[in-house]
Each structure stands twice: as C-alpha cells, then as structure tokens.
Design a protein around this motif. Sequence first.
Motif, short mmCIF file in Angstrom:
data_model
loop_
_atom_site.label_atom_id
_atom_site.label_comp_id
_atom_site.label_asym_id
_atom_site.label_seq_id
_atom_site.Cartn_x
_atom_site.Cartn_y
_atom_site.Cartn_z
N VAL A 27 1.04 16.96 2.03
CA VAL A 27 0.75 15.60 2.44
C VAL A 27 -0.72 15.24 2.27
CG1 VAL A 27 0.71 14.03 4.42
CG2 VAL A 27 2.74 15.43 3.97
N LYS A 28 -1.61 16.09 2.71
CA LYS A 28 -3.03 15.75 2.69
C LYS A 28 -3.50 15.40 1.28
CE LYS A 28 -7.66 17.32 4.00
NZ LYS A 28 -8.26 16.77 2.76
N GLN A 29 -3.12 16.21 0.31
CA GLN A 29 -3.55 15.96 -1.07
C GLN A 29 -2.95 14.67 -1.61
OE1 GLN A 29 -2.52 18.82 0.21
NE2 GLN A 29 -4.04 20.40 -0.27
N ALA A 30 -1.70 14.37 -1.22
CA ALA A 30 -1.07 13.13 -1.66
C ALA A 30 -1.74 11.92 -1.03
CB ALA A 30 0.41 13.15 -1.35
N VAL A 31 -2.07 12.02 0.26
CA VAL A 31 -2.77 10.92 0.94
C VAL A 31 -4.14 10.70 0.32
CG1 VAL A 31 -3.80 10.19 3.13
CG2 VAL A 31 -1.49 11.15 3.11
N ASP A 32 -4.84 11.77 -0.02
CA ASP A 32 -6.12 11.63 -0.73
C ASP A 32 -5.92 10.89 -2.04
OD1 ASP A 32 -7.44 12.98 1.28
OD2 ASP A 32 -7.65 14.86 0.16
N CYS A 33 -4.86 11.23 -2.74
CA CYS A 33 -4.56 10.58 -4.02
C CYS A 33 -4.33 9.08 -3.82
CB CYS A 33 -3.34 11.25 -4.64
SG CYS A 33 -3.07 10.87 -6.37
N VAL A 34 -3.56 8.72 -2.79
CA VAL A 34 -3.30 7.31 -2.49
C VAL A 34 -4.60 6.59 -2.14
CG1 VAL A 34 -2.20 5.74 -0.84
CG2 VAL A 34 -0.90 7.66 -1.79
N THR A 51 0.86 -1.17 0.00
CA THR A 51 0.00 0.00 0.00
C THR A 51 0.90 1.23 0.00
OG1 THR A 51 -1.73 -1.12 1.26
CG2 THR A 51 -1.77 1.28 1.26
N PRO A 52 0.81 2.10 -1.00
CA PRO A 52 1.74 3.22 -1.10
C PRO A 52 1.71 4.14 0.12
CG PRO A 52 0.58 2.91 -3.18
CD PRO A 52 -0.08 2.01 -2.18
N LYS A 53 2.86 4.72 0.40
CA LYS A 53 3.03 5.61 1.54
C LYS A 53 3.42 7.02 1.05
CE LYS A 53 2.47 2.24 4.58
NZ LYS A 53 2.00 1.17 3.68
N PHE A 112 -6.46 5.98 -5.29
CA PHE A 112 -5.76 4.95 -6.05
C PHE A 112 -6.05 3.56 -5.47
CE2 PHE A 112 -2.00 2.17 -6.04
CZ PHE A 112 -1.92 1.89 -7.39
N ASN A 113 -6.00 3.45 -4.14
CA ASN A 113 -6.28 2.16 -3.50
C ASN A 113 -7.69 1.68 -3.82
OD1 ASN A 113 -3.74 2.03 -2.33
ND2 ASN A 113 -4.40 2.97 -0.40
N GLN A 114 -8.64 2.61 -3.84
CA GLN A 114 -10.02 2.23 -4.18
C GLN A 114 -10.11 1.78 -5.62
OE1 GLN A 114 -12.49 2.06 -1.91
NE2 GLN A 114 -13.75 1.11 -3.50
N LEU A 115 -9.44 2.49 -6.50
CA LEU A 115 -9.42 2.09 -7.92
C LEU A 115 -8.84 0.69 -8.08
CD1 LEU A 115 -8.20 5.28 -9.85
CD2 LEU A 115 -10.31 4.02 -10.30
N SER A 116 -7.80 0.40 -7.31
CA SER A 116 -7.08 -0.87 -7.45
C SER A 116 -7.91 -2.06 -6.99
CB SER A 116 -5.77 -0.81 -6.64
OG SER A 116 -4.96 0.25 -7.09
N LYS A 117 -8.95 -1.82 -6.21
CA LYS A 117 -9.80 -2.91 -5.73
C LYS A 117 -10.76 -3.38 -6.80
CE LYS A 117 -9.91 -1.36 -0.89
NZ LYS A 117 -10.78 -0.79 0.17
N ASN A 118 -10.98 -2.57 -7.82
CA ASN A 118 -12.05 -2.86 -8.81
C ASN A 118 -11.48 -3.23 -10.16
OD1 ASN A 118 -14.43 -2.10 -7.15
ND2 ASN A 118 -13.33 -0.16 -7.03
#
Length: 275
Positions: free
Chosen positions: A259-266, A14-16, A269-275
């Motif tokens: 950081v906040k905007q990057a964490v939102d992006c991650v 999971t990206p950090k 991305f994680n949600q996209l990767s589930k589908n």
Amino acid sequence: MTINCKGQLLDLSTPKVMGILNVTPDSFYDGGQYKDESTILQQVETMLNDGATFIDIGGYSSRPGADYVTEAEELNRVIPVVDLILKYYPETLISIDTFRSEIAKKGIEAGAALINDISAGHVDNNMIDTIGTLGVPYIMMHMKGNPKTMQQLTDYDDLIKDIISYFGERIAKAHAAKINDIIIDPGFGFAKTLEQNFELLNHLELLQIVDKPLLAGISRKSMIYKTLNTTSENALNGTTALHMVALQKGAKILRVHDVKQAVDCVTLFNQLSKN
C-alpha cells in the motif's frame, strides 16, 4: 465520479488504493501469511496507516490452476476476518473478493462495503441480482472461463474491442438489476498471455469509453516478474513502474499488496496532473 460505500460518497477523481488481504493458503504471493488474528490485524493496521481506502478480503485463490474451495470453507475463511477487522477498525471499507452470491450476501451482512467479482456474474447466475438487492458497489472483472481453465482461453478477435464488448453486456445486465455503482477491472493475468497483458496496459485508456471507474490489479503479477526474469517477491519496483502507467491511462483504483508504495505513486501522479 463517486461511489456510495455504506452511505459515504467516495470521490474517485483522485485515485484510491485497495490493499489486498488474502486469507488463503495458496495465493500466488502472500498465500498463508495471514492465518491468525494477530498477523491479520497487524497487516490491516499497516495498510490503513499507509493510506489504503479499501481492504479487499479473498478466501478463494484466483491464481491460475487454483484449487477448488467449498462455499462453506470460503465462508469460514472470510466472515470471521470481516468481523475481526470491524471490531478493531470499525470504519474500514471492506471489499469481499468472491464470485459466489451467498458469500457476497453474508459478507455485506457482516459489514463489508462492496463486492469484487472476478467473474462479473458469469460463475454464479444469482450474483448480479444479489448485488442489486444489496445495493452495494460492484467490481466486475474481465475473465474467460475460471481460474483452472482461463490460461487456455487467450484467443481474441481484437483484445481491446472484445473486452469493451464484454463490459458493455455486463454493465447492461447490472443496470437492469439496479446496480448503481459499477467499477470495471480489465483482468490483468486472467485469460491473457504476457504479451496481451502489456497490450491491454498500453491501451488501457480506451476502456474509459464504458464510462465507469477503472480498477487496475497488476501488483506483483507474472507479467512483471516474468518480463524481469525474477520472482513475485522481487517485483515491487516493476509493480510501481506499471502503476504509474495505469494511473496515467485512467485507473482510479490500484489493487495492491504494497500500500505505501502505491499511495506514494498516487501522490506523485496527482502532483504531475496539476502541471
């Protein structure tokens, strides 16, 4: 895909996000902003609350044409900040952004968790052996020359193949020094033209052949603001757009100012990767 930071195994599947804290007067975006305890602690608290896994402290600007900084001055900028952060936020995983082995050693001794070296051991021949002795994760970046000369060194036979070859040689040297946890940074903006930066991003997935976690450092860089005909201050939206591309192409760590905007992006991305 894990790295060991101070006995804590971090899963990079999971990206950090790594938050940037430049304690320099001349960094390209935030130079001079964090020069007293109050502003440093406020920024660190914000980044940690926003979801940063790492805080990357730099005491020597690596922007093109950056001024020379003595080792004593770099130590004086970096070590008190490590001490300050760990006094108030003792669980923080601090990365030291340096290409000098003595700064790396003193930083880890002060409680930092990993080293981020823009030169991958080329500037200081003792760096890789030092990291092996310290037993900490090592981020090695692709660059030719140094911050003063790198923008005159943008000739490649084949950009992607040359970068892969570079990392192959550097990783072999690191393994010989018994460095277990290696992260690669392809060096956006370092010895690369604007067009080469986009070529690199467009083929970033090819770097996965070296089988090491990939860090992307594109936050507010000139490849973004020059393309958009704006400034680094107005490059957040463009940064976020390219962060998603980097994640889709295999980046496991985003090194960022916001950081906040990057964490939102991650998260997206994680949600996209589930589908």
